[in-house]
Design a protein around this motif. Structure first.
Motif, PDB file in Angstrom:
ATOM      1  N   THR A  59     -30.001  65.976 -35.757  1.00  0.00           N
ATOM      2  CA  THR A  59     -30.362  67.065 -34.844  1.00  0.00           C
ATOM      3  C   THR A  59     -30.021  68.420 -35.459  1.00  0.00           C
ATOM      4  O   THR A  59     -30.211  69.444 -34.829  1.00  0.00           O
ATOM      5  CB  THR A  59     -29.612  66.941 -33.502  1.00  0.00           C
TER       6      THR A  59
ATOM      7  N   GLU B 281     -33.593  52.617 -23.609  1.00  0.00           N
ATOM      8  CA  GLU B 281     -32.470  52.043 -24.333  1.00  0.00           C
ATOM      9  C   GLU B 281     -31.147  52.677 -23.911  1.00  0.00           C
ATOM     10  O   GLU B 281     -30.173  51.982 -23.701  1.00  0.00           O
ATOM     11  CB  GLU B 281     -32.671  52.227 -25.840  1.00  0.00           C
ATOM     12  N   ASP B 282     -31.101  54.002 -23.865  1.00  0.00           N
ATOM     13  CA  ASP B 282     -29.859  54.679 -23.492  1.00  0.00           C
ATOM     14  C   ASP B 282     -30.153  56.121 -23.091  1.00  0.00           C
ATOM     15  O   ASP B 282     -30.417  56.968 -23.935  1.00  0.00           O
ATOM     16  CB  ASP B 282     -28.865  54.647 -24.651  1.00  0.00           C
TER      17      ASP B 282
ATOM     18  N   ARG C  74     -29.828  62.377 -23.886  1.00  0.00           N
ATOM     19  CA  ARG C  74     -29.448  63.736 -23.521  1.00  0.00           C
ATOM     20  C   ARG C  74     -28.560  64.348 -24.585  1.00  0.00           C
ATOM     21  O   ARG C  74     -28.636  65.547 -24.848  1.00  0.00           O
ATOM     22  CB  ARG C  74     -28.756  63.733 -22.163  1.00  0.00           C
ATOM     23  N   SER C  75     -27.737  63.529 -25.243  1.00  0.00           N
ATOM     24  CA  SER C  75     -26.868  64.075 -26.283  1.00  0.00           C
ATOM     25  C   SER C  75     -27.672  64.494 -27.506  1.00  0.00           C
ATOM     26  O   SER C  75     -27.149  65.165 -28.382  1.00  0.00           O
ATOM     27  CB  SER C  75     -25.807  63.054 -26.683  1.00  0.00           C
ATOM     28  N   LEU C  76     -28.945  64.086 -27.566  1.00  0.00           N
ATOM     29  CA  LEU C  76     -29.792  64.476 -28.701  1.00  0.00           C
ATOM     30  C   LEU C  76     -30.761  65.584 -28.304  1.00  0.00           C
ATOM     31  O   LEU C  76     -31.700  65.884 -29.029  1.00  0.00           O
ATOM     32  CB  LEU C  76     -30.573  63.266 -29.209  1.00  0.00           C
ATOM     33  N   GLY C  77     -30.566  66.168 -27.127  1.00  0.00           N
ATOM     34  CA  GLY C  77     -31.377  67.309 -26.718  1.00  0.00           C
ATOM     35  C   GLY C  77     -32.687  66.949 -26.052  1.00  0.00           C
ATOM     36  O   GLY C  77     -33.586  67.774 -25.953  1.00  0.00           O
ATOM     37  N   ILE C  78     -32.816  65.701 -25.603  1.00  0.00           N
ATOM     38  CA  ILE C  78     -34.049  65.303 -24.920  1.00  0.00           C
ATOM     39  C   ILE C  78     -33.903  65.587 -23.434  1.00  0.00           C
ATOM     40  O   ILE C  78     -32.917  65.172 -22.807  1.00  0.00           O
ATOM     41  CB  ILE C  78     -34.338  63.800 -25.157  1.00  0.00           C
TER      42      ILE C  78
ATOM     43  N   ALA D 188     -27.183  70.421 -26.458  1.00  0.00           N
ATOM     44  CA  ALA D 188     -27.538  69.721 -27.692  1.00  0.00           C
ATOM     45  C   ALA D 188     -28.620  70.469 -28.450  1.00  0.00           C
ATOM     46  O   ALA D 188     -28.538  70.622 -29.665  1.00  0.00           O
ATOM     47  CB  ALA D 188     -27.991  68.303 -27.365  1.00  0.00           C
ATOM     48  N   ARG D 189     -29.676  70.949 -27.747  1.00  0.00           N
ATOM     49  CA  ARG D 189     -30.791  71.491 -28.529  1.00  0.00           C
ATOM     50  C   ARG D 189     -30.719  72.988 -28.750  1.00  0.00           C
ATOM     51  O   ARG D 189     -31.228  73.478 -29.748  1.00  0.00           O
ATOM     52  CB  ARG D 189     -32.129  71.090 -27.916  1.00  0.00           C
TER      53      ARG D 189
ATOM     54  N   PHE E  92     -20.234  58.753 -29.349  1.00  0.00           N
ATOM     55  CA  PHE E  92     -19.525  58.268 -28.159  1.00  0.00           C
ATOM     56  C   PHE E  92     -18.437  57.271 -28.545  1.00  0.00           C
ATOM     57  O   PHE E  92     -18.530  56.579 -29.557  1.00  0.00           O
ATOM     58  CB  PHE E  92     -20.517  57.617 -27.197  1.00  0.00           C
TER      59      PHE E  92
ATOM     60  N   ARG F 152     -27.389  59.848 -36.929  1.00  0.00           N
ATOM     61  CA  ARG F 152     -28.342  60.234 -35.891  1.00  0.00           C
ATOM     62  C   ARG F 152     -27.981  61.600 -35.320  1.00  0.00           C
ATOM     63  O   ARG F 152     -28.842  62.463 -35.154  1.00  0.00           O
ATOM     64  CB  ARG F 152     -28.356  59.176 -34.776  1.00  0.00           C
ATOM     65  N   ALA F 153     -26.686  61.802 -35.063  1.00  0.00           N
ATOM     66  CA  ALA F 153     -26.249  63.101 -34.548  1.00  0.00           C
ATOM     67  C   ALA F 153     -26.550  64.191 -35.576  1.00  0.00           C
ATOM     68  O   ALA F 153     -26.999  65.285 -35.216  1.00  0.00           O
ATOM     69  CB  ALA F 153     -24.764  63.072 -34.221  1.00  0.00           C
TER      70      ALA F 153
ATOM     71  N   ASP G 163     -26.407  69.355 -20.299  1.00  0.00           N
ATOM     72  CA  ASP G 163     -26.095  68.626 -21.527  1.00  0.00           C
ATOM     73  C   ASP G 163     -27.173  68.731 -22.605  1.00  0.00           C
ATOM     74  O   ASP G 163     -26.883  69.029 -23.750  1.00  0.00           O
ATOM     75  CB  ASP G 163     -25.776  67.161 -21.203  1.00  0.00           C
ATOM     76  N   PHE G 164     -28.464  68.488 -22.218  1.00  0.00           N
ATOM     77  CA  PHE G 164     -29.485  68.458 -23.275  1.00  0.00           C
ATOM     78  C   PHE G 164     -29.728  69.851 -23.832  1.00  0.00           C
ATOM     79  O   PHE G 164     -30.096  70.004 -24.997  1.00  0.00           O
ATOM     80  CB  PHE G 164     -30.791  67.835 -22.761  1.00  0.00           C
TER      81      PHE G 164
ATOM     82  N   ARG H  84     -23.035  64.956 -30.707  1.00  0.00           N
ATOM     83  CA  ARG H  84     -21.839  64.153 -30.465  1.00  0.00           C
ATOM     84  C   ARG H  84     -22.113  62.674 -30.699  1.00  0.00           C
ATOM     85  O   ARG H  84     -23.258  62.234 -30.718  1.00  0.00           O
ATOM     86  CB  ARG H  84     -21.342  64.353 -29.036  1.00  0.00           C
TER      87      ARG H  84
ATOM     88  N   PHE I 249     -21.575  66.943 -20.385  1.00  0.00           N
ATOM     89  CA  PHE I 249     -21.699  65.749 -19.547  1.00  0.00           C
ATOM     90  C   PHE I 249     -20.832  65.857 -18.303  1.00  0.00           C
ATOM     91  O   PHE I 249     -21.123  65.230 -17.290  1.00  0.00           O
ATOM     92  CB  PHE I 249     -21.370  64.495 -20.368  1.00  0.00           C
TER      93      PHE I 249
ATOM     94  N   VAL J 191     -35.996  59.748 -33.406  1.00  0.00           N
ATOM     95  CA  VAL J 191     -35.818  60.205 -32.018  1.00  0.00           C
ATOM     96  C   VAL J 191     -34.876  61.401 -31.978  1.00  0.00           C
ATOM     97  O   VAL J 191     -35.049  62.325 -31.188  1.00  0.00           O
ATOM     98  CB  VAL J 191     -35.276  59.063 -31.131  1.00  0.00           C
ATOM     99  N   ALA J 192     -33.877  61.398 -32.877  1.00  0.00           N
ATOM    100  CA  ALA J 192     -32.919  62.504 -32.895  1.00  0.00           C
ATOM    101  C   ALA J 192     -33.597  63.825 -33.224  1.00  0.00           C
ATOM    102  O   ALA J 192     -33.085  64.890 -32.891  1.00  0.00           O
ATOM    103  CB  ALA J 192     -31.824  62.217 -33.912  1.00  0.00           C
TER     104      ALA J 192
ATOM    105  N   ALA K 268     -27.462  58.813 -24.389  1.00  0.00           N
ATOM    106  CA  ALA K 268     -27.631  59.155 -25.800  1.00  0.00           C
ATOM    107  C   ALA K 268     -28.810  60.106 -25.963  1.00  0.00           C
ATOM    108  O   ALA K 268     -28.767  61.045 -26.748  1.00  0.00           O
ATOM    109  CB  ALA K 268     -27.842  57.895 -26.625  1.00  0.00           C
TER     110      ALA K 268
ATOM    111  N   ARG L  29     -23.369  54.341 -28.649  1.00  0.00           N
ATOM    112  CA  ARG L  29     -24.588  54.399 -27.843  1.00  0.00           C
ATOM    113  C   ARG L  29     -25.789  54.592 -28.752  1.00  0.00           C
ATOM    114  O   ARG L  29     -26.310  55.695 -28.880  1.00  0.00           O
ATOM    115  CB  ARG L  29     -24.521  55.565 -26.856  1.00  0.00           C
ATOM    116  N   LEU L  30     -26.205  53.516 -29.402  1.00  0.00           N
ATOM    117  CA  LEU L  30     -27.417  53.578 -30.214  1.00  0.00           C
ATOM    118  C   LEU L  30     -28.590  53.097 -29.371  1.00  0.00           C
ATOM    119  O   LEU L  30     -28.382  52.467 -28.324  1.00  0.00           O
ATOM    120  CB  LEU L  30     -27.270  52.680 -31.438  1.00  0.00           C
ATOM    121  N   PHE L  31     -29.810  53.378 -29.812  1.00  0.00           N
ATOM    122  CA  PHE L  31     -30.992  52.791 -29.182  1.00  0.00           C
ATOM    123  C   PHE L  31     -31.171  51.425 -29.847  1.00  0.00           C
ATOM    124  O   PHE L  31     -31.869  51.288 -30.843  1.00  0.00           O
ATOM    125  CB  PHE L  31     -32.211  53.676 -29.397  1.00  0.00           C
TER     126      PHE L  31
END
Ligand SMILES: Nc1ncnc2c1ncn2[C@@H]1O[C@H](COP(=O)(O)OP(=O)(O)O)[C@@H](O)[C@H]1O
Ligand SMILES: [Mg+2]
Lengths: 306, 474
Positions: free
Chosen positions: A208, B325-326, B331-335, A112-113, A121, A204-205, A108-109, A119, A57, A138-139, B329, A125-127
């Motif tokens: 992934t 929504e966020d 991007r932190s999940l690889g989207i 993650a992938r 926060f 959620r984390a 960043d993404f 991570r 980030f 979504v994860a 978040a 930072r939930l949806f």
């Protein structure tokens, strides 16, 4: 000393400047594979900034962050990769394949992938308008996206996608049970109590399928019971999943109890690094935490009964 | 004294008597009427007028006073009744409850109503009136339903505020106009009658392409900045259409070939066989054409609805909503949020383009006047009024807004009351604005603010209250 024998992540000379302010200064440390590593320090020490650098980030001002998912990070290998100008080297081109990753070069993404660093926060930072279950689905975007043939096959209900979604549901169910939220799976994430939201963010984390999970103050604001549930969850993750944990925490009892390795930051500098015992007895740490000069430490130690 | 163990709470005056106290109400209303009469005497009862010799005369207005007093009397009585019984008891219609089973039936009933609407109109109003009802109301509303559903993907799902959506509508309409009028006759004239069906996918693809083109520069923008740049984009497209006279013929516009029934014209001046001839149908070609237009736009709009419903259940659709929504978040999940935004812009724009091509074929004429900012604002207002993200809510809002605007044109009898200068159409912005303000007070999240989850553990998802759902950074 797994962080020396089998490091998963090596951070070397990490510096992050914001204008005139140096939030992190020439920081070096390693995260051992399978360890729970705690990053501690007073407020404003730069812990969250380190997390933001590792997860892409923030782009660090300088420094190297190498993560290896196959075996230990080998510095000669990292140096060779760095000189090629590539961002990572994997055994094959699939997203999620093992390899060596230079995190400071990746967005960043991709961290993650591809490097599989997940991570949470400091401010959750939930949806919040999506259900608990949807948050966990979504994860799993990356495998589901591939199974849906980048949407085209999914649009026509390909069986391959339906299987992938069933698998995603299975994983979501598994984590719902572990965070004890199965009965609230279809409620909005924003309607959960604070402690449940914290655990959901961790679940959620975990959905992934990360190799490294970075938790930014997961126990902040939790009551003692919720704190205990969190400790259990973290131990489950360490013992039953191939996920190492990097943890920012203020609660010393939590840190001392569950971590294998502690790194202490103050004003962006590393002041101590080692096992929980060695850190606890480090006069510099005591001084930083209690706010006294080094030569008064012995006196303070005696007072607090160390 | 112990009053807590009785079980029945007793307090003075709180127990409602079983019957509406009609005498009390009449007395109260009578008093109000009397006060009104008193007030009317100095204010309303007399009017000063100038007579022909410029002298002031006083004229009594007993009827007006009577009217005011009666209105206050009835109003007070009604108000007391409502306060006593509550509105639902007085209006049996509002006692209808929307149970989940009934809710599931709703789309099916709506669809059936849409399918029979043209025949219903034909039956009720005959050949002459039907064209107006099918075309001015049916087709016009469905175009906006389709546009609003398309914009809903960008604004409602992905949470990106787009004030220039009409640009894609314009791209679609001009794609049809230019290809059908110039390109096809010049290259393969044999395809002429098929022009609409050939241009439809091309218009969609072109609009999607422009959607991506707009997407790139605005990727980093949020909120107000995003809104302003998309607004500017819409205006740029319109100004190019006005000023690039060699291609677009500027403000004069382009006359386009009318839509055909898969190659078969509806009317012909040169004596070709028409749709009516081939199928030996009664009625005028105008009715045939408007019916065909109606079912075509209905099919196109349903295509958007089905696509939206499917996309919402796919990773891409969930990523859109998660992004609303966020974004961090996500991007932190690889989207990959860049691609996710671009697909939202592209798919939303594509549907706008399809609607545009249809518009071109329906009007038989396109010019830049049809693509002003007001159109974008109307479409966005429909999405916001309907409830961002909800297909049903947006469709209802489209019927209310567009149907309302069309109805205002119909109110020509008002001219007899307010004089020939009065044009009710002129008041549409005022009414529109008032309705928006009232809606935002009554239902700040639109008609249907609740969000339907895309997946559920036990198969029976319950809607999520609007208070948890975010609006995105638009
Ligand atoms: N985006 C930013 N811009 C400017 N300064 C920042 C930014 N992020 C963090 N800082 C500063 O860096 C320092 C370290 O902050 P942080 O990493 O959040 O500390 P911690 O998490 O250890 O409490 C603070 O002085 C903070 O103000
Ligand atoms: Mg912090």
């Amino acid at each position: 000393m797994r962080w020396v024998r089998d490091p998963l992540l090596v951070v070397e000379g990490l510096t992050m400047r914001f204008g005139g302010l140096t939030a992190v200064r020439d920081l070096s440390f390693s995260v051992g594979r399978g360890d729970i590593t705690a990053l501690i320090g007073p407020n404003g020490a730069g812990k969250t900034t380190v997390f933001n650098c590792i997860t892409g980030f923030y782009k660090p001002t300088s420094g190297l962050m190498a993560l290896s998912t196959g075996g230990p990070v080998r510095l000669d290998e990292v140096a060779a990769l760095a000189s090629t100008g590539h961002r990572y080297k994997c055994v094959d081109d699939q997203i999620g394949a093992d390899g060596v990753f230079l995190l400071e070069r990746m967005p960043d993404f991709e961290i993650a992938r591809r490097a599989r660093v997940a991570r949470t926060f400091q401010n959750i930072r939930l949806f919040s308008g999506m259900t608990v279950l949807e948050n966990l689905i979504v994860a799993q975007h990356t495998p589901l996206m591939r199974a849906s043939g980048w949407t085209i096959k999914g649009l026509f209900g390909a069986p391959q996608y339906r299987q992938a979604e069933a698998a995603a549901m299975k994983r979501a169910r598994y984590w719902l049970e572990h965070i004890e939220l199965t009965h609230r799976a279809d409620d909005a994430a924003g309607s959960l109590p604070y402690g449940d939201q914290r655990r959901l963010e961790i679940a959620r984390a975990m959905c992934t399928d990360p190799v490294l999970l970075c938790l930014d103050e997961p126990a902040a604001g939790l009551n003692p019971r919720e704190s205990l549930e969190l400790n259990t969850l973290l131990r489950t993750i360490r013992d039953h999943h191939a996920t190492s944990i990097l943890l920012i925490e203020h609660d010393m009892s939590v840190v001392m109890e569950i971590s294998d390795h502690v790194v202490v930051l103050e004003y962006g500098l590393r002041i101590s690094d080692g096992t929980p015992e060695s850190v606890r007895n480090d006069p510099k740490v005591i001084a930083a935490y209690l706010g006294v000069d080094d030569d008064e430490v012995a006196q303070v130690e005696a007072e607090v009964g160390l | 004294m112990d009053t807590t163990d009785g079980g029945t709470p007793v307090s003075d005056g709180a127990l409602p008597s079983p019957r509406f106290p009609i005498e009390d109400a009449l007395r109260s209303a009578g008093l109000w009427a009397l006060v009104t009469l008193g007030l009317c005497f100095p204010i309303v009862a007399f009017e000063t007028l100038q007579d022909f010799s410029n002298r002031l005369t006083i004229e009594a207005r007993p009827l007006l006073v009577l009217f005011a007093v009666a209105a206050v009397f009835a109003g007070r009585l009604g108000w007391l009744a409502v306060r006593y019984h509550g509105l639902p008891q007085l209006l049996p219609a509002t006692r209808f409850e929307l149970t989940p089973e009934r809710k599931k039936q709703l789309p099916r009933i709506g669809l059936a109503a849409l399918l029979i609407f043209p025949f219903f109109a034909l039956l009720l109003t005959g050949q002459g009136g039907a064209v107006k009802w099918i075309d001015n109301f049916g087709v016009q509303i469905l175009i906006y339903v389709m546009l609003a559903w398309g914009l809903n993907i960008v604004v409602g799902l992905a949470g990106l505020l787009d004030l220039g959506y009409v640009a894609f509508y314009a791209v679609g309409a001009y794609a049809y106009a230019l290809i059908a009028t110039y390109v096809i006759p010049a290259t393969v004239p044999g395809l002429g009658p098929w022009a609409f069906w050939i241009c439809l996918p091309i218009a969609g693809i072109l609009a999607a392409f422009w959607g991506i083109l707009l997407g790139f520069p605005v990727l980093r923008l949020r909120g107000d900045y995003l809104a302003i740049v998309t607004l500017a984009f819409g205006e740029i497209i319109r100004l190019v259409l006005i000023n690039w006279v060699e291609v677009t013929n500027g403000n004069a516009g382009i006359r386009t070939p009318y839509i055909t029934f898969f190659g078969l014209p509806f009317s012909s001046r040169t004596g070709e066989t028409t749709f009516g001839d081939v199928f030996a149908l009664p009625g005028s070609p105008a009715v045939h054409r408007s019916m065909f237009l109606y079912y075509t736009i209905l099919a196109l709009a349903l295509l958007v609805a089905v696509a939206t419903q499917r996309l919402r259940r796919l990773p891409i659709g969930r990523a859109w909503e998660a992004m609303r929504e966020d974004e961090i978040a996500c991007r932190s999940l690889g989207i990959n949020t860049v691609n996710t935004k671009l697909t939202a812009f592209a798919i939303g724009a594509m549907f706008g383009g399809l609607a545009g091509a249809f518009f071109g074929a329906r009007q038989g004429f396109v010019n830049p006047r049809s693509f002003e900012f007001m159109e974008s604002a109307t479409i966005l207002a429909i999405v916001v009024l309907g409830g961002m993200g909800s297909l049903v809510g947006v469709a209802i809002a489209a019927v209310a807004v567009i149907g309302g605007i069309e109805l205002l044109r119909e109110l020509s009898f008002l001219k007899q009351i307010f004089g020939p200068e009065f044009d009710p159409g002129q008041y549409r912005m005022l009414i529109f604005g008032l309705a928006m303000v009232l809606m935002m007070i009554w239902r700040p999240r639109g008609l249907v603010g609740a969000r339907q989850p895309t997946i559920a553990l036990d198969g029976n998802a319950k809607a999520i209250s609007a208070s948890h759902v975010k609006e995105g950074h638009g």
